[in-house]
Design an enzyme around this catalytic site. Structure first.
Site, PDB file in Angstrom:
ATOM      1  CG  ASP A  27       2.501  -2.314  11.895  1.00  0.00           C
ATOM      2  OD1 ASP A  27       1.138  -2.143  11.541  1.00  0.00           O
ATOM      3  OD2 ASP A  27       2.920  -2.602  12.850  1.00  0.00           O
ATOM      4  CG  ASN A  75      -2.428  -8.895   8.349  1.00  0.00           C
ATOM      5  OD1 ASN A  75      -1.606  -8.343   7.489  1.00  0.00           O
ATOM      6  ND2 ASN A  75      -2.243  -8.637   9.475  1.00  0.00           N
TER       7      ASN A  75
HETATM    8  C1  IPE Z   1       2.512  -6.483   9.601  1.00  0.00           C
HETATM    9  O1  IPE Z   1       1.678  -5.824  10.461  1.00  0.00           O
HETATM   10  C2  IPE Z   1       1.870  -7.024   8.439  1.00  0.00           C
HETATM   11  C3  IPE Z   1       1.756  -5.940   7.479  1.00  0.00           C
HETATM   12  C4  IPE Z   1       2.448  -4.683   7.636  1.00  0.00           C
HETATM   13  C5  IPE Z   1       0.872  -6.150   6.328  1.00  0.00           C
HETATM   14  P1  IPE Z   1       0.955  -6.377  11.678  1.00  0.00           P
HETATM   15  O2  IPE Z   1       0.366  -5.342  12.179  1.00  0.00           O
HETATM   16  O3  IPE Z   1       0.050  -7.414  11.044  1.00  0.00           O
HETATM   17  O4  IPE Z   1       1.805  -7.151  12.310  1.00  0.00           O
HETATM   18  P2  IPE Z   1       1.996  -7.271  14.067  1.00  0.00           P
HETATM   19  O5  IPE Z   1       0.677  -7.878  14.342  1.00  0.00           O
HETATM   20  O6  IPE Z   1       2.125  -6.083  14.593  1.00  0.00           O
HETATM   21  O7  IPE Z   1       2.993  -8.392  14.123  1.00  0.00           O
HETATM   22  C1  IPE Z   2      -0.965  -2.066   8.732  1.00  0.00           C
HETATM   23  O1  IPE Z   2      -1.435  -1.511   9.607  1.00  0.00           O
HETATM   24  C2  IPE Z   2      -1.541  -2.517   7.588  1.00  0.00           C
HETATM   25  C3  IPE Z   2      -2.005  -3.840   7.551  1.00  0.00           C
HETATM   26  C4  IPE Z   2      -1.326  -4.991   8.224  1.00  0.00           C
HETATM   27  C5  IPE Z   2      -2.928  -4.363   6.515  1.00  0.00           C
HETATM   28  P1  IPE Z   2      -2.282  -2.201  10.916  1.00  0.00           P
HETATM   29  O2  IPE Z   2      -3.765  -2.428  10.431  1.00  0.00           O
HETATM   30  O3  IPE Z   2      -1.416  -3.180  11.238  1.00  0.00           O
HETATM   31  O4  IPE Z   2      -2.353  -0.873  11.733  1.00  0.00           O
HETATM   32  P2  IPE Z   2      -2.104  -0.960  13.443  1.00  0.00           P
HETATM   33  O5  IPE Z   2      -0.768  -1.778  13.698  1.00  0.00           O
HETATM   34  O6  IPE Z   2      -3.417  -1.787  13.983  1.00  0.00           O
HETATM   35  O7  IPE Z   2      -1.873   0.466  14.308  1.00  0.00           O
HETATM   36 MG    MG Z   3       0.107  -3.737  12.901  1.00  0.00          MG
END
Ligand code: IPE
Ligand code: IPE
Ligand code: MG
Length: 250
Positions: A27, A75
């Site tokens: 993340d 997502n």
């Molecule tokens: C979790 O991260 C999913 C992945 C790393 C693929 P998100 O960014 O989607 O999760 P939340 O929104 O912080 O729970």
């Molecule tokens: C994790 O990074 C990757 C996916 C969930 C696909 P994020 O896209 O959630 O990055 P933040 O949480 O917005 O920084």
């Molecule tokens: Mg995220």
């Protein structure tokens, strides 16, 4: 955080006490990009480089299974442009890493609702899974369109159908029956779960499989996560006492 002492830490890792299965919630790509006034996709691109690094490290340390949360069922709510950017990146990643996976004897596997992915992505995944099918040193599990609750619902449906047709006796259902009907069937439970970016939540990842995992949260954003920090976490893991509810031997 400073991980400069990691060269010595690497040598201190006890090969007999390494986790068999490491799972990572990767993340922070979006925040990494935002801090640099870049597009979120640039963050995901950098995140893919971090994936390359950690896959190689995990293989080097003889970890048997590495599960990476790359795209969740939730997502799908993101803007179309971000989703298609991620799907394109995934195809590029598969094309560029195919040879590395073959050479390092890593088998690619996926967990999640793969049928929801675009056809071109599914084809790229199939090609790399076929090319690596006989590899035995490590399994790289990509969690794609993955959600633990969907996984549990699917498991219940399969077991319910088998009880109806007589293949399973309801009275004989055990924890193994459940585990054998999850996407992760045949894999060891997760020993170590890592989440980057400072968020302290599970976000619908591997709910059954992390029942007794050691959990490590780090504030590092995923694109900044590298081998030194990975080694530091493995080191920390080796110093934890896994009691599984019992009393440690005296
Ligand atoms: C979790 O991260 C999913 C992945 C790393 C693929 P998100 O960014 O989607 O999760 P939340 O929104 O912080 O729970
Ligand atoms: C994790 O990074 C990757 C996916 C969930 C696909 P994020 O896209 O959630 O990055 P933040 O949480 O917005 O920084
Ligand atoms: Mg995220």
């Amino acid at each position: 955080m400073n991980f400069s002492s990691s060269a010595s830490m690497r040598n201190e890792l006890d090969p007999d006490r390494l986790p068999k299965h490491v799972a990572i919630i990767m993340d922070g790509n979006g925040r990494w990009a935002k801090k640099r006034l870049l597009n979120r996709i640039n963050g995901h691109e950098k995140g893919a480089d971090a994936v390359r690094t950690i896959v190689k490290s995990a293989r080097k340390f003889n970890i048997a299974a590495l599960t990476l949360y790359a795209f969740s069922t939730e997502n799908w709510q993101r803007p179309h442009a971000e989703i298609s950017g991620l799907m394109l990146l995934l195809r590029r990643f598969l094309a560029s890493e195919r040879q590395t996976l073959v050479e390092n004897e890593i088998r690619l596997n996926t967990i999640g609702q793969i049928e929801r992915l675009p056809e071109a992505v599914r084809e790229s995944l199939e090609a790399v899974m076929d090319a690596t099918a006989n590899n035995k040193k490590m399994v790289l599990n990509l969690a794609l369109s993955y959600g633990a609750r969907v996984e549990i619902v699917e498991m219940v449906k399969q077991i319910a159908a088998k009880t109806l047709n007589g293949a399973i006796d309801p009275a004989g259902i055990t924890q193994k029956t459940v585990a054998d009907h999850l996407y992760t069937r045949g894999m060891p439970d997760v020993d170590l779960l890592i989440r980057t970016s400072g968020e302290m939540r599970i976000s619908n990842f591997l709910l059954w499989q992390i029942a007794y995992s050691e959990i490590f949260f780090t504030p590092t954003l995923w694109p900044d996560f590298g081998e030194d920090e990975f080694v530091a976490i493995l080191n920390d893991y080796q110093h934890r006492e896994r009691r599984f509810g019992a009393i440690p031997p005296t």
